[in-house]
Design an enzyme around this catalytic site. Structure first.
Site, PDB file in Angstrom:
ATOM      1  N   LEU A  24       0.809  -0.961  -0.114  1.00  0.00           N
ATOM      2  CA  LEU A  24       0.175  -0.233  -0.632  1.00  0.00           C
ATOM      3  C   LEU A  24       0.519   1.307   0.141  1.00  0.00           C
ATOM      4  CD1 LEU A  24      -2.584   1.743   0.529  1.00  0.00           C
ATOM      5  CD2 LEU A  24      -2.182   1.445   3.033  1.00  0.00           C
ATOM      6  N   GLY A  75       4.521   1.707  -0.218  1.00  0.00           N
ATOM      7  CA  GLY A  75       5.199   1.257  -1.448  1.00  0.00           C
ATOM      8  C   GLY A  75       5.134   1.659  -2.444  1.00  0.00           C
ATOM      9  N   TYR A  81       2.927  -7.062  17.844  1.00  0.00           N
ATOM     10  CA  TYR A  81       3.512  -5.909  16.350  1.00  0.00           C
ATOM     11  C   TYR A  81       4.060  -4.722  17.450  1.00  0.00           C
ATOM     12  CZ  TYR A  81       2.480  -2.860  12.143  1.00  0.00           C
ATOM     13  OH  TYR A  81       2.005  -1.888  11.252  1.00  0.00           O
ATOM     14  N   ASN A 124      -3.395   5.068  10.487  1.00  0.00           N
ATOM     15  CA  ASN A 124      -3.945   4.395   9.860  1.00  0.00           C
ATOM     16  C   ASN A 124      -3.687   4.638   8.711  1.00  0.00           C
ATOM     17  OD1 ASN A 124      -4.922   3.536  12.953  1.00  0.00           O
ATOM     18  ND2 ASN A 124      -6.055   2.227  11.479  1.00  0.00           N
ATOM     19  N   VAL A 125      -3.527   4.255   7.424  1.00  0.00           N
ATOM     20  CA  VAL A 125      -3.738   4.297   6.041  1.00  0.00           C
ATOM     21  C   VAL A 125      -4.310   3.204   4.834  1.00  0.00           C
ATOM     22  CG1 VAL A 125      -1.487   4.272   4.459  1.00  0.00           C
ATOM     23  CG2 VAL A 125      -0.691   4.352   6.467  1.00  0.00           C
ATOM     24  N   HIS A 148      -6.846  -4.547   6.572  1.00  0.00           N
ATOM     25  CA  HIS A 148      -7.363  -2.886   8.153  1.00  0.00           C
ATOM     26  C   HIS A 148      -8.602  -2.402   7.782  1.00  0.00           C
ATOM     27  CE1 HIS A 148      -3.072  -2.322   8.527  1.00  0.00           C
ATOM     28  NE2 HIS A 148      -3.510  -2.026   9.410  1.00  0.00           N
ATOM     29  N   LYS A 183     -15.992  -5.691   2.001  1.00  0.00           N
ATOM     30  CA  LYS A 183     -17.542  -6.530   2.252  1.00  0.00           C
ATOM     31  C   LYS A 183     -18.782  -5.847   1.574  1.00  0.00           C
ATOM     32  CE  LYS A 183     -15.573  -7.991   6.103  1.00  0.00           C
ATOM     33  NZ  LYS A 183     -14.938  -7.866   7.776  1.00  0.00           N
ATOM     34  N   ASP A 229     -13.720  -4.039  19.553  1.00  0.00           N
ATOM     35  CA  ASP A 229     -13.631  -3.108  18.810  1.00  0.00           C
ATOM     36  C   ASP A 229     -11.862  -2.738  18.980  1.00  0.00           C
ATOM     37  OD1 ASP A 229     -15.950  -1.868  17.757  1.00  0.00           O
ATOM     38  OD2 ASP A 229     -16.569  -1.051  20.403  1.00  0.00           O
TER      39      ASP A 229
HETATM   40  P1  NAP Z   1       1.400  -4.321   2.922  1.00  0.00           P
HETATM   41  O1  NAP Z   1       0.514  -3.407   1.770  1.00  0.00           O
HETATM   42  O2  NAP Z   1       0.757  -5.426   3.799  1.00  0.00           O
HETATM   43  O3  NAP Z   1       3.040  -3.816   1.640  1.00  0.00           O
HETATM   44  C1  NAP Z   1       3.680  -4.781   3.029  1.00  0.00           C
HETATM   45  C2  NAP Z   1       5.228  -5.174   2.409  1.00  0.00           C
HETATM   46  O4  NAP Z   1       6.116  -5.589   2.409  1.00  0.00           O
HETATM   47  C3  NAP Z   1       4.610  -5.426   0.689  1.00  0.00           C
HETATM   48  O5  NAP Z   1       5.362  -5.230  -0.700  1.00  0.00           O
HETATM   49  C4  NAP Z   1       5.634  -7.133   0.837  1.00  0.00           C
HETATM   50  O6  NAP Z   1       6.250  -8.493  -0.253  1.00  0.00           O
HETATM   51  C5  NAP Z   1       6.043  -6.623   1.857  1.00  0.00           C
HETATM   52  N1  NAP Z   1       7.123  -7.969   2.725  1.00  0.00           N
HETATM   53  C6  NAP Z   1       6.155  -8.496   3.723  1.00  0.00           C
HETATM   54  N2  NAP Z   1       6.723  -9.183   4.214  1.00  0.00           N
HETATM   55  C7  NAP Z   1       8.008  -9.325   3.568  1.00  0.00           C
HETATM   56  C8  NAP Z   1       9.404 -10.132   3.887  1.00  0.00           C
HETATM   57  N3  NAP Z   1       9.497 -11.233   4.991  1.00  0.00           N
HETATM   58  N4  NAP Z   1      10.028 -10.427   3.270  1.00  0.00           N
HETATM   59  C9  NAP Z   1      10.168  -8.419   2.122  1.00  0.00           C
HETATM   60  N5  NAP Z   1       9.924  -8.029   1.953  1.00  0.00           N
HETATM   61  C10 NAP Z   1       8.136  -8.328   2.679  1.00  0.00           C
HETATM   62  O7  NAP Z   1       2.194  -2.678   3.726  1.00  0.00           O
HETATM   63  P2  NAP Z   1       1.801  -1.232   4.317  1.00  0.00           P
HETATM   64  O8  NAP Z   1       0.059  -0.733   4.162  1.00  0.00           O
HETATM   65  O9  NAP Z   1       1.843  -0.677   2.690  1.00  0.00           O
HETATM   66  O10 NAP Z   1       2.329  -1.130   5.019  1.00  0.00           O
HETATM   67  C11 NAP Z   1       4.072  -0.705   4.892  1.00  0.00           C
HETATM   68  C12 NAP Z   1       4.324  -0.126   6.393  1.00  0.00           C
HETATM   69  O11 NAP Z   1       3.164   0.719   6.988  1.00  0.00           O
HETATM   70  C13 NAP Z   1       4.849  -1.633   7.727  1.00  0.00           C
HETATM   71  O12 NAP Z   1       5.980  -0.969   7.904  1.00  0.00           O
HETATM   72  C14 NAP Z   1       3.538  -0.713   8.743  1.00  0.00           C
HETATM   73  O13 NAP Z   1       3.494  -1.784   9.695  1.00  0.00           O
HETATM   74  C15 NAP Z   1       3.371   0.242   8.502  1.00  0.00           C
HETATM   75  N6  NAP Z   1       1.797   1.238   8.702  1.00  0.00           N
HETATM   76  C16 NAP Z   1       0.522   0.642   8.217  1.00  0.00           C
HETATM   77  C17 NAP Z   1      -0.106   1.020   8.515  1.00  0.00           C
HETATM   78  C18 NAP Z   1      -1.380   0.972   7.785  1.00  0.00           C
HETATM   79  O14 NAP Z   1      -2.498   0.945   8.156  1.00  0.00           O
HETATM   80  N7  NAP Z   1      -1.535   0.384   6.437  1.00  0.00           N
HETATM   81  C19 NAP Z   1      -0.344   2.062   9.659  1.00  0.00           C
HETATM   82  C20 NAP Z   1       0.788   2.145  10.232  1.00  0.00           C
HETATM   83  C21 NAP Z   1       1.607   1.538   9.306  1.00  0.00           C
HETATM   84  P3  NAP Z   1       5.050  -9.443  -0.002  1.00  0.00           P
HETATM   85  O15 NAP Z   1       4.337  -8.038  -1.292  1.00  0.00           O
HETATM   86  O16 NAP Z   1       5.524  -9.693  -2.100  1.00  0.00           O
HETATM   87  O17 NAP Z   1       4.550  -9.839   0.028  1.00  0.00           O
HETATM   88  P1  GDP Z   2      -6.552  -0.653  14.315  1.00  0.00           P
HETATM   89  O1  GDP Z   2      -6.640   0.819  14.367  1.00  0.00           O
HETATM   90  O2  GDP Z   2      -5.300  -1.393  14.719  1.00  0.00           O
HETATM   91  O3  GDP Z   2      -7.065  -1.064  15.202  1.00  0.00           O
HETATM   92  O4  GDP Z   2      -6.874  -1.260  13.021  1.00  0.00           O
HETATM   93  P2  GDP Z   2      -7.816  -1.407  11.886  1.00  0.00           P
HETATM   94  O5  GDP Z   2      -8.386  -0.879  10.658  1.00  0.00           O
HETATM   95  O6  GDP Z   2      -8.319  -3.154  12.034  1.00  0.00           O
HETATM   96  O7  GDP Z   2      -9.578  -1.107  12.715  1.00  0.00           O
HETATM   97  C1  GDP Z   2      -9.867  -1.597  13.465  1.00  0.00           C
HETATM   98  C2  GDP Z   2     -11.336  -1.041  14.303  1.00  0.00           C
HETATM   99  O8  GDP Z   2     -12.524  -0.801  13.222  1.00  0.00           O
HETATM  100  C3  GDP Z   2     -11.598  -1.784  15.155  1.00  0.00           C
HETATM  101  O9  GDP Z   2     -12.773  -0.945  15.832  1.00  0.00           O
HETATM  102  C4  GDP Z   2     -12.455  -2.556  14.436  1.00  0.00           C
HETATM  103  O10 GDP Z   2     -14.008  -3.052  15.226  1.00  0.00           O
HETATM  104  C5  GDP Z   2     -13.717  -1.656  12.947  1.00  0.00           C
HETATM  105  N1  GDP Z   2     -14.012  -2.616  12.131  1.00  0.00           N
HETATM  106  C6  GDP Z   2     -14.996  -2.255  11.344  1.00  0.00           C
HETATM  107  N2  GDP Z   2     -15.373  -3.765  10.253  1.00  0.00           N
HETATM  108  C7  GDP Z   2     -13.849  -4.084  10.395  1.00  0.00           C
HETATM  109  C8  GDP Z   2     -13.201  -5.082   9.553  1.00  0.00           C
HETATM  110  O11 GDP Z   2     -14.367  -5.760   8.615  1.00  0.00           O
HETATM  111  N3  GDP Z   2     -12.463  -5.615   9.623  1.00  0.00           N
HETATM  112  C9  GDP Z   2     -11.350  -4.815  10.552  1.00  0.00           C
HETATM  113  N4  GDP Z   2      -9.808  -4.693  10.440  1.00  0.00           N
HETATM  114  N5  GDP Z   2     -11.587  -3.682  11.493  1.00  0.00           N
HETATM  115  C10 GDP Z   2     -13.192  -3.247  11.512  1.00  0.00           C
END
Ligand code: NAP
Ligand code: GDP
Length: 327
Positions: free
Chosen positions: A14, A16, A145, A174-175, A188, A196, A279
């Site tokens: 997401l 990257g 985590y 949250n992204v 997420h 859904k 929640d």
């Molecule tokens: P993502 O969409 O799940 O992508 C994860 C990336 O990491 C993919 O390119 C995946 O490659 C690679 N990866 C996973 N395991 C690996 C391994 N063992 N070796 C090499 N590459 C690996 O995640 P994202 O949401 O973009 O998250 C990016 C960063 O933002 C993370 O550090 C996460 O903790 C942080 N973050 C995310 C959120 C959010 O809401 N999404 C919020 C706060 C912080 P493959 O596709 O090849 O598996």
């Molecule tokens: P968090 O910020 O790490 O808790 O990340 P999430 O993106 O998983 O958000 C969680 C919040 O969304 C909680 O309050 C869940 O109960 C609510 N939620 C509602 N529906 C969903 C769903 O389909 N997936 C996830 N992950 N959370 C949900």
């Protein structure tokens, strides 16, 4: 030959893919555009499993990065974090240790690692800010985590103190955006609910949101976050993390998120809350004061517009998106 090689681990995920989008599309001369002499390399796990030290070393030897934006991680929403605490702890500790140590051994000039607001203590005064990471235990729902991510900040300080390394971190809230993980269970909240709602509309079934809908979150659009990472890479050189977020007054409830998805998806069927499901943390508002004072301001994409664009992207790319459903 390039003057600088910027290696983005997790470059296909997401965040990257959003950085790649901004680097590919920003006009020359923009604060966030690609600069002359830069080579950007976006890698996925297919180029090397970063939980393995030998594969990580090989990747660094291949690209010889001068800079690293380290995003690769085992990532998941609340329900996956609750189920796989040890896996989240162990995989992420291994990945982070391998990346930081390879960067150290190959004398990489700078590394920005990605943390998350999950790292903060559960019981702490709000708003969260960069000084509060280690003031208490994280929320129990994601302690695996959260502890793995906290350790990156500890390592960054230790590398700096012992070797003078320029290793730092970013803390996004949250992204969401295009190319997210849209699986139904492990994802997420925004991508999970978009998928859904899409299925509820397609199959004329109820749209069921997990939990009460009352928790609050701060959401950042992945394309905005990408610009902030590019800023941090070029303009910030300190070990202390920076929270990359919209303002603390921009919290949105899960019900508001679900309402916005229903509207963007033009869904008119039955819509309910499954209050037997967790929640998670009620809220975790984070301050972006440090970011804005350093950057001198930033225009964030309004939540409703970013959400509409993400829903549109998902509908148009359903067959190739990460849905967990085989085509
Ligand atoms: P993502 O969409 O799940 O992508 C994860 C990336 O990491 C993919 O390119 C995946 O490659 C690679 N990866 C996973 N395991 C690996 C391994 N063992 N070796 C090499 N590459 C690996 O995640 P994202 O949401 O973009 O998250 C990016 C960063 O933002 C993370 O550090 C996460 O903790 C942080 N973050 C995310 C959120 C959010 O809401 N999404 C919020 C706060 C912080 P493959 O596709 O090849 O598996
Ligand atoms: P968090 O910020 O790490 O808790 O990340 P999430 O993106 O998983 O958000 C969680 C919040 O969304 C909680 O309050 C869940 O109960 C609510 N939620 C509602 N529906 C969903 C769903 O389909 N997936 C996830 N992950 N959370 C949900």
């Amino acid at each position: 030959m390039a003057d600088s090689v910027i290696l983005v681990t997790g470059g296909t995920g997401l965040v990257g893919s959003a950085i790649k989008h901004i680097i590919d599309t920003e006009p020359a001369g923009s604060r966030f555009g690609k600069r002359a002499g830069e080579r950007w390399v976006f890698v996925s796990s297919q180029e090397g499993d970063l939980s393995d030290p030998a594969q990580t070393k090989k990747l660094f030897e291949k690209y010889k990065p001068t800079h690293v934006i380290h995003l690769a991680a085992l990532v998941g929403g609340l329900f996956k974090n609750m189920k796989y605490k040890l896996t989240f702890l162990r995989d992420n500790m291994l990945i982070n240790d391998n990346v930081l140590h390879s960067a150290h051994l190959t004398q990489t000039k700078k590394v920005i690692s990605c943390l998350s607001t999950c790292v903060f203590p559960d019981k702490v005064t709000y708003p969260l800010d960069e000084t509060k990471i280690h003031l208490g235990l994280p929320h129990e729902s994601n302690f695996g985590y959260a502890h793995a991510k906290r350790m990156v900040d500890v390592q960054n300080h230790a590398y700096k103190d012992q070797f003078g390394s320029n290793f730092t971190s970013a803390i996004p809230t949250n992204v969401f955006g295009p190319n997210d993980n849209f699986e139904l269970e492990g994802s997420h909240v925004i991508p999970g609910l978009i998928h859904k709602c899409y299925l509820a509309k397609k199959n004329s079934t109820p749209f069921v949101v997990s939990g009460t809908g009352k928790p609050l979150r701060q959401f950042i659009y992945s394309y905005d976050l990408a610009k902030l990472f590019i800023w941090q890479l070029r303009e910030y050189d300190d070990v202390e993390p920076v929270i990359l977020s919209v303002g603390e007054d921009e919290e949105v409830s899960i019900k508001e998120v679900a309402d916005a998805i229903v509207q963007a998806m033009d869904f008119h069927g039955e819509y309910t809350f499954d209050t037997t499901r967790a929640d998670g943390q009620f809220r975790k508002p984070a301050s972006n004061k440090k970011l804005l004072s350093l950057m001198g301001g930033f225009e964030f994409t309004p939540f409703d517009k970013a959400l509409k664009d993400t829903v549109k992207w998902f509908v148009e790319n359903y067959n190739t998106a990460r849905t967990g459903v085989k085509a």
